[in-house]
Design an enzyme around this catalytic site. Structure first.
Site, PDB file in Angstrom:
ATOM      1  N   HIS A 140      17.404 -20.400  29.972  1.00 24.10           N
ATOM      2  CA  HIS A 140      17.200 -21.211  31.169  1.00 24.10           C
ATOM      3  C   HIS A 140      17.510 -20.422  32.444  1.00 24.10           C
ATOM      4  O   HIS A 140      18.628 -19.958  32.644  1.00 24.10           O
ATOM      5  CB  HIS A 140      18.107 -22.446  31.071  1.00 24.10           C
ATOM      6  N   GLU A 189      12.793 -18.789  31.005  1.00 18.90           N
ATOM      7  CA  GLU A 189      12.247 -19.746  31.971  1.00 18.90           C
ATOM      8  C   GLU A 189      12.733 -19.372  33.367  1.00 18.90           C
ATOM      9  O   GLU A 189      13.935 -19.151  33.579  1.00 18.90           O
ATOM     10  CB  GLU A 189      12.703 -21.163  31.607  1.00 18.90           C
ATOM     11  N   ASP A 245      11.908 -20.100  37.794  1.00 15.06           N
ATOM     12  CA  ASP A 245      11.282 -20.989  38.773  1.00 15.06           C
ATOM     13  C   ASP A 245      10.567 -20.151  39.830  1.00 15.06           C
ATOM     14  O   ASP A 245      11.150 -19.209  40.380  1.00 15.06           O
ATOM     15  CB  ASP A 245      12.344 -21.863  39.434  1.00 15.06           C
ATOM     16  N   HIS A 249      14.961 -21.786  42.394  1.00 17.08           N
ATOM     17  CA  HIS A 249      14.867 -23.149  41.862  1.00 17.08           C
ATOM     18  C   HIS A 249      14.817 -24.181  42.983  1.00 17.08           C
ATOM     19  O   HIS A 249      13.912 -25.014  43.045  1.00 17.08           O
ATOM     20  CB  HIS A 249      16.052 -23.449  40.940  1.00 17.08           C
TER      21      HIS A 249
END
Length: 657
Positions: free
Chosen positions: A413, A440, A442, A455
Site C-alpha cells: 500500500h 499501489e 496514487d 495521495h
C-alpha cells in the site's frame, strides 16, 4: 540395418539387471542428455510461450473474461470455443512431445545399437523422423505420445498436486468425495495397463518405421491393395522412392505385435518395471527437492528480519516450483524412455528377433530438394521472431500474467508505507525488497502537467505546504521535503514523478496506479496511458479509480490495460461492465457471495487494507485474488503458510535458530 546380435549376445536379460543397465546408461550419457534435453525443452518453451500467450489473449476476448482464477476456471472451460482452442493447443503441444519422444528414442536406439549418439546427428534425425511421420500422416501418434508422456510423469503429478495451488484446490475437492482415492488408483492402474499394451507398438513405429492401418483411409487403401496384390508387388519392386511403404506388411506386422507380442513379453512384468522404476524416480526427485530447499534455507537464514526471511523464502519457493516442474518433466521423460527403449531391445533379444532400424527419414532431404535453403531461412526467421516475442514477454509481461491460478497476490500500500514515507522512491524500493507482487501508488497531476505520486489533494500533511497539487508547478514541488514528516532519516526525500517510478519498477514489480481524478481539463488519463505505452508496461500496470468515467477513458485509449473500480458496494450491473476488470473493495465488506459473484463474471476482487492475521486468513478462505497491505512480507508469511509449505517453514526456522 540389422541389429548387431553378436556384439549384444553377452547381454543377459534378467529382472535385476534391467534397472542397473538403464541407470548406468543414463549416468554414462548424462552430460550429453543434459545439453540435448536443455536445448530441446528450451526451444520448445521459447516457441510455445508466445503462442500460448496469444491463444490465451484470444480466449479472454472470446469469453469476455478479464481474468481467469481458481474460482472461475470451471466456467471458463465450459465455453465451447475454449474447448476448441484447448484441443488445438493440445495438438500443437503434442507435436513438441512427439519431437521429444523422437529425440529420446533415437538417442537410446543409437546407444543400444553401439553407435555414438552425437547431439547434432540425434537432433537432425529426430527432426527428420518427426517430418517423416507427418508425411505419412500418422496423426494418431499425437494422442498416443500425450498418453505415454502423461503416465510417464507420475512423480511430476504428485509434485504438482502438492506444490501448485490450483491443482491442490482441485485435488482437495476431489479427495473429499467418497471412494475418490480407490477410484483414482483403479483409473491410474487401468490407464497404465493400457499404456503398456500400446507402448511397444509406439516404439515399433519410431524405431522400425512400421505403422498400423488405423485410419479409414489406410484401411480402404489396404483393401484395394489386397485386391491388386500382384500388381502392387510388381510396382513396388520397380520403385526407388523410400517414402513409399508396404501398408499391408506394416499393418499385419503391427497388428501381430499388438495382439501377440505383448503376451510373449508379459505385460504384467513390463508394468511392474514401469511402476518400480517410477517409484525410484520419485524418491530421487524428492531428495533433490529437499536438498535444494535446504541450501536455499541456509542462504535465507542470514536475513535478520524473520518476517522478511519467511516472505523471501516462500516467494523463492513459489518461483522455483516452475523450474522444478520443467526439471522433473525432463528427468521423468528421459528416464522412462530410456527404460522403454532398453526393454524393447531386450525383449527382441529374448524372442530371438532381428531389429530393423528404419532409415526412411534420411530421404526427406531428397524431397525438399531445391527448397532446402528457403526452408532453412524460413525456420531461422521464425525462431528469431519467437525470440523477440519471448523476451518481450519476459521484460514487459503478457496476458498470462492475468491468469491467477496460484497464490493470492500481495500489493504493498502506497509503497511500503508502514515505516517509510508513502508514495516515495524509498517506499517503493522497500516494497520491492519486501517481496511485494504489486505496489499501489496514487497518481496526480501538477499545474504544469507533470505526473507525480501523492495521495492527498493538499500537500500539507506530507510536505507542510498548504496548497493543492493542481495549483503548484513541478519546479516548485521538486524542492519540497516529503520524507521528514514520517522519520527524520528521510529528510529531503522528494515527491517522485511517475516516470521515475517506472524507471525503478520496470521488470521488477507490477504497479497498481490509483488515478486521483480532479477535472476533465487535466487529461490525466491521456498522460498516464501515454507514459505506460512509452515504457511498454501495459502488462505490468493496472489502473484503478473511484471514478468510472476515468476507467472508461482508459479503456478507450488502450483496451489492454486492466482497470479496477474502487468501491464500497458491488452492484449486479457492474459485474457485466466491460470497463471494469477487477473490483477494489474494503475487506470487511467482502463475503463469500460477493467473492463468488465477482469470479463468475470473469473479474478479480482486490481487498484493502488488510494488516491483521485474522483478516488475512479470512480473505484467504474467501478466495480473494489480491490483498492490499501495509506489510507485504508479513501478509505473505500468513497467506502462504499452507500445509504443503509447513515442512519447508519448519526447515527454515531450524536454520534461523
Amino acid at each position: 540395418m540389422l541389429h548387431n546380435r553378436e556384439r549384444k549376445s553377452n547381454r543377459i536379460f534378467n529382472n535385476r539387471r534391467i534397472f542397473t543397465n538403464t541407470l548406468k546408461l543414463l549416468v554414462q550419457h548424462s552430460i550429453s542428455l543434459f545439453f540435448g534435453q536443455g536445448l530441446l525443452i528450451g526451444l520448445s518453451i521459447l516457441l510455445l510461450t508466445p503462442f500460448i500467450s496469444l491463444l490465451y489473449r484470444l480466449a479472454l476476448s472470446l469469453t469476455g473474461y478479464s481474468y481467469v482464477t481458481i474460482k472461475n476456471f470451471g466456467y471458463f472451460l465450459l465455453n465451447p470455443l475454449i474447448l476448441i482452442l484447448l484441443i488445438f493447443l493440445f495438438a500443437v503441444i503434442g507435436v513438441f512431445l512427439l519431437l521429444e519422444a523422437c529425440y529420446l528414442i533415437t538417442f537410446f536406439t543409437l546407444i543400444e545399437n553401439d553407435e555414438k549418439p552425437y547431439q547434432f546427428r540425434v537432433l537432425l534425425l529426430s527432426y527428420k523422423k518427426l517430418l517423416f511421420i507427418f508425411i505419412r500422416r500418422k496423426f494418431t501418434l499425437l494422442p498416443m505420445v500425450w498418453f505415454i508422456t502423461l503416465l510417464s510423469n507420475l512423480p511430476l503429478f504428485i509434485f504438482v498436486m502438492k506444490r501448485v495451488r490450483f491443482i491442490r484446490f482441485l485435488a482437495d475437492n476431489i479427495w473429499d468425495k467418497p471412494l475418490a482415492v480407490p477410484v483414482a488408483v483403479i483409473i491410474i492402474a487401468v490407464l497404465s495397463w493400457f499404456m503398456i499394451r500400446r507402448l511397444f507398438l509406439f516404439l515399433y513405429s519410431l524405431i522400425e518405421g512400421k505403422f498400423s492401418a488405423n485410419s479409414r483411409r489406410d484401411k480402404r487403401k489396404l483393401s484395394r491393395d489386397n485386391e491388386n496384390k500382384e500388381n502392387k508387388v510388381n510396382k513396388e519392386n520397380n520403385k526407388d522412392d523410400a517414402n513409399q511403404f508396404d501398408l499391408e506388411t506394416d499393418s499385419r506386422y503391427c497388428d501381430s505385435i499388438n495382439q501377440g507380442y505383448m503376451k510373449k513379453t508379459k505385460s504384467f512384468r513390463t508394468l511392474m518395471y514401469f511402476l518400480i522404476w517410477n517409484i525410484g524416480i520419485g524418491f530421487a526427485v524428492l531428495a533433490l527437492f529437499i536438498f535444494t530447499m535446504a541450501i536455499t534455507a541456509i542462504f535465507i537464514s542470514g536475513i535478520p528480519d524473520k518476517s522478511l526471511a519467511f516472505a523471501t523464502f516462500l516467494t523463492m519457493i513459489d518461483k522455483m516450483n516452475g523450474y522444478f516442474i520443467v526439471g522433473i518433466f525432463a528427468i521423468n521423460t528421459t528416464a522412462n524412455f530410456a527404460l522403454f527403449t532398453h526393454l524393447f531391445f531386450q525383449y527382441k533379444l529374448e524372442l530371438n528377433e532381428n531389429i530393423n532400424i528404419d532409415h526412411s527419414a534420411d530421404y526427406i532431404v531428397i524431397r525438399v530438394g531445391s527448397y532446402k535453403t528457403v526452408i532453412q531461412v524460413t525456420i531461422a526467421i521464425f525462431i528469431l521472431v519467437n525470440f523477440y516475442f519471448f523476451f518481450d514477454i519476459i521484460r514487459n509481461g503478457s496476458p498470462l500474467d492475468y491468469m491467477n491460478l496460484d497464490m493470492i497476490k500481495v500489493t504493498s500500500h502506497r509503497g511500503f508505507s508502514g515505516d517509510v514515507p508513502e508514495n516515495t522512491l524509498p517506499a517503493i524500493e522497500k516494497a520491492i525488497e519486501e517481496q511485494a507482487d504489486f505496489i499501489e501508488v496514487d497518481v496526480r497531476m501538477t499545474k504544469d502537467g507533470e505526473l507525480v505520486l501523492l495521495h492527498d489533494s493538499n500537500l500539507k500533511r506530507t510536505t507542510g505546504l498548504n496548497k493543492n497539487i493542481w495549483d503548484v508547478n513541478y519546479s516548485d514541488l521538486s524542492s519540497l521535503d516529503a520524507g521528514s514528516w514520517k522519520n527524520k532519516v528521510y529528510i529531503g526525500t522528494p515527491i517522485p514523478t511517475l516516470g521515475e517510478v517506472f524507471d525503478l519498477c520496470k521488470g521488477k514489480v507490477n504497479l497498481n496506479l490509483d488515478l486521483k481524478f480532479h477535472t476533465n481539463k487535466e487529461e490525466l488519463e491521456d498522460k498516464v496511458v501515454a507514459l505506460i505505452e512509452e515504457y511498454e508496461m501495459e502488462w505490468q500496470c493496472v489502473i484503478s479509480s473511484t471514478n468510472l468515467p476515468t476507467l472508461e477513458k482508459v479503456k478507450l485509449l488502450d483496451p489492454d490495460i486492466r482497470t479496477g473500480y474502487i468501491t464500497y458496494q458491488i452492484y449486479r450491473g457492474y459485474l457485466a461492465d466491460d470497463i471494469i476488470d477487477f473490483f477494489s473493495i474494503r475487506s470487511n465488506l467482502v463475503t463469500k457471495t460477493v467473492s463468488s459473484e465477482v469470479h463468475k463474471s470473469g473479474k478479480e476482487i482486490h481487498v484493502w487494507t488488510v494488516n491483521s492475521k485474522n483478516e488475512l486468513e479470512r480473505m484467504k478462505r474467501l478466495g480473494v485474488d489480491n490483498v492490499i497491505t501495509d506489510d507485504p512480507s508479513y501478509a505473505k508469511e500468513v497467506l502462504y503458510q499452507e500445509e504443503s509449505n509447513r515442512f519447508l517453514i519448519t526447515l527454515l526456522k531450524i536454520m534461523m535458530e
